[in-house]
Enzyme design. Structure first.
Site, PDB file in Angstrom:
ATOM      1  N   TRP A  75     -19.527  16.685   9.922  1.00 41.26           N
ATOM      2  CA  TRP A  75     -18.576  16.196   8.921  1.00 41.26           C
ATOM      3  C   TRP A  75     -18.920  16.755   7.536  1.00 41.26           C
ATOM      4  O   TRP A  75     -20.078  16.815   7.156  1.00 41.26           O
ATOM      5  CB  TRP A  75     -18.618  14.674   8.855  1.00 41.26           C
ATOM      6  CG  TRP A  75     -18.143  14.001  10.099  1.00 41.26           C
ATOM      7  CD1 TRP A  75     -18.924  13.405  11.049  1.00 41.26           C
ATOM      8  CD2 TRP A  75     -16.802  13.860  10.548  1.00 41.26           C
ATOM      9  NE1 TRP A  75     -18.139  12.903  12.047  1.00 41.26           N
ATOM     10  CE2 TRP A  75     -16.826  13.164  11.772  1.00 41.26           C
ATOM     11  CE3 TRP A  75     -15.564  14.264  10.028  1.00 41.26           C
ATOM     12  CZ2 TRP A  75     -15.683  12.846  12.489  1.00 41.26           C
ATOM     13  CZ3 TRP A  75     -14.416  13.945  10.746  1.00 41.26           C
ATOM     14  CH2 TRP A  75     -14.481  13.249  11.963  1.00 41.26           C
TER      15      TRP A  75
ATOM     16  N   LYS B 130     -13.902  18.165   9.575  1.00 40.75           N
ATOM     17  CA  LYS B 130     -14.792  18.262  10.730  1.00 40.75           C
ATOM     18  C   LYS B 130     -14.984  19.731  11.098  1.00 40.75           C
ATOM     19  O   LYS B 130     -14.100  20.362  11.658  1.00 40.75           O
ATOM     20  CB  LYS B 130     -14.225  17.489  11.915  1.00 40.75           C
ATOM     21  CG  LYS B 130     -15.268  17.284  12.987  1.00 40.75           C
ATOM     22  CD  LYS B 130     -14.844  16.274  14.027  1.00 40.75           C
ATOM     23  CE  LYS B 130     -16.050  15.885  14.864  1.00 40.75           C
ATOM     24  NZ  LYS B 130     -15.705  15.090  16.010  1.00 40.75           N
TER      25      LYS B 130
ATOM     26  N   THR C 160       0.871  -1.176   0.000  1.00 41.03           N
ATOM     27  CA  THR C 160       0.000   0.000   0.000  1.00 41.03           C
ATOM     28  C   THR C 160       0.908   1.226   0.000  1.00 41.03           C
ATOM     29  O   THR C 160       2.084   1.124   0.364  1.00 41.03           O
ATOM     30  CB  THR C 160      -0.871   0.041   1.265  1.00 41.03           C
ATOM     31  OG1 THR C 160       0.010   0.090   2.384  1.00 41.03           O
ATOM     32  CG2 THR C 160      -1.743  -1.184   1.382  1.00 41.03           C
TER      33      THR C 160
ATOM     34  N   GLU D 264      -5.681  -3.886  -0.536  1.00 37.53           N
ATOM     35  CA  GLU D 264      -6.012  -5.010   0.352  1.00 37.53           C
ATOM     36  C   GLU D 264      -7.138  -5.870  -0.203  1.00 37.53           C
ATOM     37  O   GLU D 264      -7.483  -6.889   0.379  1.00 37.53           O
ATOM     38  CB  GLU D 264      -6.419  -4.469   1.736  1.00 37.53           C
ATOM     39  CG  GLU D 264      -5.258  -3.904   2.552  1.00 37.53           C
ATOM     40  CD  GLU D 264      -4.999  -2.422   2.293  1.00 37.53           C
ATOM     41  OE1 GLU D 264      -5.422  -1.927   1.224  1.00 37.53           O
ATOM     42  OE2 GLU D 264      -4.379  -1.767   3.155  1.00 37.53           O
TER      43      GLU D 264
END
Ligand code: ADP
Length: 540
Positions: A445, A440, A185, A330
């Site tokens: 959010w 935030k 990754t 993944e």
């Protein structure tokens, strides 16, 4: 009582054997590192792959050993990675755009014994060589080259090895759970981590990505994987191409818009795959070249959210269907892809378009859920509105990172993706953001992706990133960093006003900053972490 059917392990070598036997004369077109074009086919890819398998065996490479590749998408890379996995070795594709320290870390972490590389990356190799002492063999993916030999005296050359070795080779048969390939990754925080795929997970993933509701691949396709083979195995497309026996056009180092337009038009590409920044380049170049890409039926957009304006442009300018897909390293990588259902057929074009913007739904083999807490197990209801932590489960999803002992899963066996999303009643995924990119503001959010999609819908904006900037009253407020199109007249006020009728007032960014360039990661995604470091304090 067992069923009485044959058992054959699911092996990557079977894919290549199938392509060679049933699609042997189907073309593989490849742009070489020097810009020249090679034309080959599945028969010759298979033969060379066997020759290279003999070469690796003669070098003493053993079952499970890691063989790394640092290369563009080209036919030698394709042949060698089938040779590596087919032999029972682990094909470790490396992103050449990594910093040298990351490259050293990854090669040592994987304990690579052999490194294959395109000539372009010679300076990278000579630069890190002293720090990767366990690498025993370096193989340059090309013909003998004096410059390369001078810089790296012990180097071997792919074409020489191919000429020296026989194409008589039986692919070994082994347990389908054997490791086949390794991808790291990008590791925006901490060191990169390796996802180690198996033959079984790879073959099952391959079946799934070929399905009509996934990439809808068949033997009549001409596929252009612009997404690099070092970005999650080009999203698995070289395996899928062998499974369905389609033509593959490998773009080599030519990832700029103009080169892609030329390849698509010359080789009549029907399906192309890449991240949004690639398509941005292609759109501009196609307009300049006056091409409407007549052969292109579909393009697959993944890796980052597909801006609605981009999907519209592909539909209106090129009559090309955009397939929006989501996944991650993944997950091999495919998690979802977007196709409509029968019941959507009667909807208006606008309503259909809205559905097409979602990241899509999972194929059989992947299950999704949204939980209230990261690593938590309590599900959020599937109503298309309630967001939470996106978790996944399935046949081609990681259980443990390479070299680590601890499980990567929740207590009840799901993998938390680090993405924030909602699911609707039909299982369509709406990705709000990466958890770390959410903004935030005063306890609420704000999705950076939603604001970016709006900004990129402005006709004078070429690219836009929305990030959180620190704010004395609201903690964080969104700001937009944008690149204008050439000759654009838009002002900061103009861009901010553009949001006014599209989102709630408190979600409108506080500031717009115009820049010449936005830093991109090795896989072509906007590096918001770098932007945050730079612009984090502009509102204080
Ligand atoms: P990295 O970006 O770290 O190189 P990956 O390629 O594995 O690693 O990226 C996976 C992540 O990319 C996902 O978790 C998600 O945040 C993002 N992503 C992938 N596809 C999409 C998409 N279609 N829309 C929005 N985000 C996406």
């Amino acid at each position: 009582m067992h069923g009485r059917m044959m058992f054959q392990p699911l092996l990557i070598s079977n894919l290549l054997d199938h392509a060679a036997r049933y699609h042997g004369d189907t073309a593989i077109i490849s742009k070489n590192t020097d810009g020249s074009i090679s034309k080959t086919d599945w028969t010759h890819v298979s033969e060379n792959s066997k020759r290279f398998a003999n070469a690796l065996k003669n070098l003493g490479v053993q079952m499970h050993d890691r063989v790394a590749t640092i290369a563009w998408n080209n036919h030698r890379h394709l042949e060698s990675w089938y040779a590596i996995s087919g032999s029972g070795f682990v094909c470790h594709t490396i992103n050449p755009r990594l910093f040298p320290e990351q490259l050293i870390f990854i090669i040592n972490d994987a304990k690579d014994r052999v490194v294959l590389f395109d000539k372009t990356f010679l300076p990278l190799i000579t630069g890190v060589k002293a720090h990767i002492p366990q690498v025993e063999h370096f193989i340059c993916l090309g013909a003998f080259d004096q410059d390369v030999a001078d810089a790296l005296p012990e180097v071997k050359f792919y074409d020489v090895l191919i000429a020296e070795n026989s194409d008589q080779f039986e692919w070994p048969e082994f347990d389908e759970n054997t490791a086949s390939s390794l991808c790291y990754t990008s590791g925006t925080t901490g060191n990169p981590k390796g996802a180690l795929y198996s033959h079984r997970s790879t073959v099952l993933h391959t079946y799934a990505i070929c399905l009509p509701d996934s990439l809808n691949l068949s033997a009549s396709d001409v596929m252009l994987p612009v997404v690099p083979m070092f970005h999650v195995n080009a999203w698995g497309t070289p395996y899928a191409a062998a499974m369905v026996g389609c033509t593959v056009v490998l773009p080599g180092p030519g990832l700029d818009g103009a080169s892609l337009v030329q390849m698509i038009d010359e080789y009549k590409v029907t399906v192309a795959l890449g991240v949004p920044t690639i398509w941005q380049g292609l759109l501009t170049a196609a307009k300049q070249a006056g091409s409407v890409l007549p052969s292109l039926q579909r393009n697959v957009v993944g890796g980052s959210a597909c801006p609605p304006a981009m999907m519209k442009a592909f539909r209106d300018l090129f009559n090309c269907e955009t397939i929006h897909a989501w996944g991650m390293t993944e997950m091999s990588p495919l998690g979802t892809s977007n196709q409509l259902k029968a019941k959507h057929r009667n909807l208006s074009e606008d309503e259909q378009f809205k559905i097409r913007l979602s990241q899509g739904r999972p194929p059989f083999g992947v299950d999704l859920r949204i939980t209230t807490e990261e690593k938590g197990t309590t599900e959020v209801i599937r109503d298309g509105h309630n967001t939470g932590n996106l978790q996944v489960k399935g046949h081609w999803i990681i259980s443990t990172y390479f070299g680590k002992d601890e499980s990567a899963l929740t207590s009840d066996g799901w993998f938390d993706t680090g993405d924030i999303a909602s699911l609707n009643e039909d299982g369509y995924l709406y990705l709000s953001d990466r958890a770390k990119d959410l903004i935030k503001s005063g306890g609420e959010w704000i999705s950076s992706v939603e604001l970016e999609n709006i900004a990129m819908g402005h006709p004078e904006i070429a690219m836009a990133a929305v990030i959180a900037a620190k704010h004395s009253k609201w903690d964080e407020r969104p700001i937009v960093i944008a690149i204008k199109h050439k000759d654009a007249q838009i002002t900061e006020e103009g861009l901010l006003e553009y949001f006014a009728d599209k989102v709630a007032k408190w979600q409108i960014p506080d500031k717009a900053i115009f820049v010449e360039a936005i830093p991109l990661s090795g896989t072509g995604k906007m590096l918001k972490k770098d932007l945050r470091e730079k612009y984090d304090s502009v509102l204080l």
